[in-house]
Enzyme design. Structure first.
Site, mmCIF file in Angstrom:
data_model
loop_
_atom_site.group_PDB
_atom_site.id
_atom_site.type_symbol
_atom_site.label_atom_id
_atom_site.label_comp_id
_atom_site.label_asym_id
_atom_site.label_seq_id
_atom_site.Cartn_x
_atom_site.Cartn_y
_atom_site.Cartn_z
ATOM 1 N N GLU A 1 90.357 67.027 -24.249
ATOM 2 C CA GLU A 1 89.392 67.785 -23.428
ATOM 3 C C GLU A 1 89.236 67.115 -22.054
ATOM 4 O O GLU A 1 89.078 67.788 -21.043
ATOM 5 C CB GLU A 1 88.019 67.878 -24.115
ATOM 6 C CG GLU A 1 88.019 68.518 -25.502
ATOM 7 C CD GLU A 1 88.107 70.053 -25.496
ATOM 8 O OE1 GLU A 1 88.245 70.655 -24.411
ATOM 9 O OE2 GLU A 1 88.060 70.636 -26.611
ATOM 10 N N ARG B 1 83.250 80.414 -16.542
ATOM 11 C CA ARG B 1 83.206 79.504 -17.699
ATOM 12 C C ARG B 1 84.463 79.631 -18.555
ATOM 13 O O ARG B 1 84.810 78.700 -19.300
ATOM 14 C CB ARG B 1 81.933 79.757 -18.541
ATOM 15 C CG ARG B 1 81.709 78.697 -19.612
ATOM 16 C CD ARG B 1 80.309 78.734 -20.234
ATOM 17 N NE ARG B 1 80.214 77.748 -21.298
ATOM 18 C CZ ARG B 1 79.082 77.293 -21.832
ATOM 19 N NH1 ARG B 1 77.915 77.746 -21.403
ATOM 20 N NH2 ARG B 1 79.095 76.400 -22.796
ATOM 21 N N HIS C 1 93.167 76.986 -25.173
ATOM 22 C CA HIS C 1 92.430 77.198 -26.416
ATOM 23 C C HIS C 1 92.876 78.428 -27.211
ATOM 24 O O HIS C 1 92.665 78.477 -28.418
ATOM 25 C CB HIS C 1 90.924 77.266 -26.145
ATOM 26 C CG HIS C 1 90.293 75.911 -25.987
ATOM 27 N ND1 HIS C 1 90.741 74.998 -25.058
ATOM 28 C CD2 HIS C 1 89.279 75.294 -26.653
ATOM 29 C CE1 HIS C 1 90.007 73.894 -25.142
ATOM 30 N NE2 HIS C 1 89.121 74.043 -26.107
ATOM 31 N N ASN D 1 88.406 77.308 -21.396
ATOM 32 C CA ASN D 1 89.229 77.673 -22.559
ATOM 33 C C ASN D 1 90.724 77.457 -22.322
ATOM 34 O O ASN D 1 91.536 77.909 -23.125
ATOM 35 C CB ASN D 1 88.996 79.139 -22.939
ATOM 36 C CG ASN D 1 87.571 79.366 -23.389
ATOM 37 O OD1 ASN D 1 86.927 78.455 -23.923
ATOM 38 N ND2 ASN D 1 87.055 80.556 -23.150
ATOM 39 N N LYS E 1 81.656 70.074 -16.166
ATOM 40 C CA LYS E 1 81.116 71.058 -17.109
ATOM 41 C C LYS E 1 79.763 71.579 -16.609
ATOM 42 O O LYS E 1 79.471 72.765 -16.683
ATOM 43 C CB LYS E 1 80.984 70.478 -18.518
ATOM 44 C CG LYS E 1 80.466 71.517 -19.503
ATOM 45 C CD LYS E 1 81.181 71.591 -20.799
ATOM 46 C CE LYS E 1 80.709 72.815 -21.599
ATOM 47 N NZ LYS E 1 81.006 72.762 -23.009
ATOM 48 N N HIS F 1 93.402 77.449 -30.873
ATOM 49 C CA HIS F 1 92.592 77.996 -31.966
ATOM 50 C C HIS F 1 93.465 78.652 -33.034
ATOM 51 O O HIS F 1 93.222 78.492 -34.233
ATOM 52 C CB HIS F 1 91.592 79.039 -31.431
ATOM 53 C CG HIS F 1 90.402 78.416 -30.765
ATOM 54 N ND1 HIS F 1 89.690 79.045 -29.767
ATOM 55 C CD2 HIS F 1 89.796 77.219 -30.961
ATOM 56 C CE1 HIS F 1 88.703 78.251 -29.376
ATOM 57 N NE2 HIS F 1 88.752 77.143 -30.071
ATOM 58 N N LYS G 1 76.161 75.972 -25.923
ATOM 59 C CA LYS G 1 76.716 76.813 -26.991
ATOM 60 C C LYS G 1 76.425 76.130 -28.320
ATOM 61 O O LYS G 1 76.843 74.994 -28.550
ATOM 62 C CB LYS G 1 78.239 76.956 -26.830
ATOM 63 C CG LYS G 1 78.654 78.004 -25.825
ATOM 64 C CD LYS G 1 80.143 78.284 -25.976
ATOM 65 C CE LYS G 1 80.655 79.203 -24.898
ATOM 66 N NZ LYS G 1 82.115 79.413 -25.001
ATOM 67 N N ARG H 1 61.506 80.527 -33.867
ATOM 68 C CA ARG H 1 62.024 81.194 -32.656
ATOM 69 C C ARG H 1 62.385 80.210 -31.539
ATOM 70 O O ARG H 1 62.391 80.555 -30.363
ATOM 71 C CB ARG H 1 61.027 82.216 -32.112
ATOM 72 C CG ARG H 1 60.745 83.320 -33.089
ATOM 73 C CD ARG H 1 60.110 84.517 -32.437
ATOM 74 N NE ARG H 1 59.844 85.492 -33.468
ATOM 75 C CZ ARG H 1 58.765 85.466 -34.247
ATOM 76 N NH1 ARG H 1 57.855 84.529 -34.078
ATOM 77 N NH2 ARG H 1 58.611 86.368 -35.173
ATOM 78 N N HIS I 1 90.861 69.509 -33.556
ATOM 79 C CA HIS I 1 90.764 70.453 -32.441
ATOM 80 C C HIS I 1 91.505 69.922 -31.197
ATOM 81 O O HIS I 1 92.287 70.642 -30.577
ATOM 82 C CB HIS I 1 89.290 70.717 -32.129
ATOM 83 C CG HIS I 1 89.071 71.566 -30.937
ATOM 84 N ND1 HIS I 1 89.394 72.914 -30.915
ATOM 85 C CD2 HIS I 1 88.592 71.281 -29.700
ATOM 86 C CE1 HIS I 1 89.112 73.405 -29.718
ATOM 87 N NE2 HIS I 1 88.623 72.430 -28.963
ATOM 88 N N GLU J 1 79.319 82.756 -19.917
ATOM 89 C CA GLU J 1 80.737 83.090 -19.903
ATOM 90 C C GLU J 1 81.036 84.523 -19.482
ATOM 91 O O GLU J 1 81.745 85.271 -20.155
ATOM 92 C CB GLU J 1 81.372 82.785 -21.270
ATOM 93 C CG GLU J 1 82.870 82.548 -21.143
ATOM 94 C CD GLU J 1 83.488 81.862 -22.356
ATOM 95 O OE1 GLU J 1 82.845 80.966 -22.937
ATOM 96 O OE2 GLU J 1 84.632 82.224 -22.674
#
Ligand SMILES: NC(=O)c1ccc[n+]([C@@H]2O[C@H](COP(=O)([O-])OP(=O)(O)OC[C@H]3O[C@@H](n4cnc5c(N)ncnc54)[C@H](O)[C@@H]3O)[C@@H](O)[C@H]2O)c1
Ligand SMILES: [Zn+2]
Length: 366
Positions: free
Chosen positions: A185, A241, A248, A245, A227, A252, A143, A121, A265, A237
């Site tokens: 980025e 946040r 993106h 993106n 960041k 993506h 993330k 956990r 990427h 998000e």
């Protein structure tokens, strides 16, 4: 050494940025008051280069570590690898107060973070990012997760590390193409948040491409600051946040339709950011000179700025975007730039406009 703090109450943590930091990792871990046992998760490219040094440093500080080496590349971000990591943690009797060190790029960071988030956990984890992308982006913000056959990052959690240690020396062995992908980025932070950073990048691009340490230290620290600020205000998000993106949605979709692997990427989001800037010129009054500066900077970083799609590929891309994002009334929510250094998010953009912007990147190629 630069230190950036991620402000999240009692889960706050520090990002350390500088040269020659790996030998000090053990001492830094001692400050976290964790148990003695820890697992280092790394991949087949990174482990042979840096794992020994990391283990030595941990041993010197009194820790008892063992190494788990996973395959290199996106395929390691799978439930199968997670399972195998759990088995090894259990075999080495890791306990609630033990911890995991992620030593590698974004793949290792996302995987090891997810393993740490769920084993017993949740046990503590430390990020030691070794790619530019991981140092400025994926290691910060919590993330973590893995891919399913059905799509990327479909299983995961928000789970913050206890420390991020960016040793700039590790970037020396990074292949040039991976390094440039990380710059996509970096440039993104200039566009979405910081006009001064963007100007600095325009000035410093030749030095940055040579991986000059002083320039890298300034730039990596600034990106981490941005960041950290964004994540500190909106960890999960709910709003702000989303600006991370930028570029993106299209990026993506491009990764998905060309089979993961054709574009890195960073390359896909380079094209995605150019297309988003084209849309911004129409929808959010991004000045033409800013659009040109954005295109020019990506080009100088050695990144792709256009995509020449066959009609069938173009259709596939539009479809992939609709599958990925919620489309309502033929519109998708986008992050758009108003000028360099300032964006708006949640703006509805029509599929027709997106399609046109993609065509424009191809025709404006030169
Ligand atoms: N969690 C987040 O917020 C977040 C954000 C952005 C991206 N990501 C994820 O990050 C992943 C991409 O990360 P990445 O670009 O770092 O890729 P990566 O981890 O696959 O690393 C790229 C390649 O470089 C090698 N490598 C790493 N460090 C090296 C070094 N110092 N010297 C030589 N080779 C080295 C790796 O073995 C790999 O082959 C994707 O899975 C993406 O989904 C996550
Ligand atoms: Zn990204």
């Amino acid at each position: 050494m630069r230190i950036v703090k991620v402000p999240l109450g009692n889960r706050s943590y520090r990002i350390l940025i500088g040269r020659g930091l790996l030998p000090g990792l053990g001492a830094e871990c001692s400050r976290l008051r964790l148990g003695r046992r820890c697992a280092i998760i790394s991949d087949r490219n990174v482990a042979p280069r840096f794992a020994k040094g990391v283990q030595h440093s941990l041993e010197q500080a009194g820790f008892d570590s063992f190494l788990i080496t996973v395959p290199a590349g996106e395929t390691a971000k799978s439930m199968k690898t997670v399972q195998s990591c759990y088995d090894q943690l259990a075999k080495h009797r890791l306990e609630r107060n033990s911890f995991v060190i992620a030593l590698g790029g974004g793949v290792v960071g996302d995987l090891a973070g997810f393993v740490a988030a769920s084993y017993m956990r949740g046990i503590a984890f430390v990020q030691v990012p070794t790619t530019l992308l991981a140092q400025v982006d994926s290691s910060v913000g919590g993330k973590v997760g893995v891919n399913l056959k059905a799509g990327k990052n479909l299983v995961g959690a928000f789970y913050q590390p206890r420390l991020v240690l960016c040793d700039l020396d590790t970037l020396r062995t990074l292949p040039a193409r991976e390094y440039r992908a990380g710059l996509a980025e970096v440039i993104k932070y200039g566009i979405i948040f910081d006009a001064a950073l963007f100007r600095q990048l325009e000035d410093a691009m030749p030095r940055l491409l040579k991986r000059d340490t002083k320039t890298l230290a300034d730039v990596v620290a600034r990106c981490c600051e941005i960041k950290a600020k964004v994540v500190g205000q909106d960890e999960t998000e709910g709003g702000l946040r989303a600006i991370l993106n930028f570029g993106h949605t299209i990026g993506h979709a491009l990764e998905a339709i060309s089979g993961y692997g054709k574009y890195l990427h960073g390359e896909a989001i380079s094209i995605g950011q150019i297309a988003a800037a084209e849309i911004s010129a129409i929808e959010s009054s991004l000045p033409e000179v800013d659009l040109q500066r954005i295109r020019q900077l990506f080009r100088r970083a050695g990144l792709p700025v256009s995509v020449d799609l066959k009609r069938s590929e173009h259709r596939k891309l539009m479809k992939a975007m609709q599958l990925d994002k919620k489309v309502s009334h033929g519109e998708i929510k986008f992050v758009l730039a108003r000028k360099i250094g300032s964006v708006v998010w949640g703006r509805r953009v029509s599929m027709r406009l997106i399609s046109g912007a993609l065509d424009k990147t191809a025709t404006r190629k030169s």
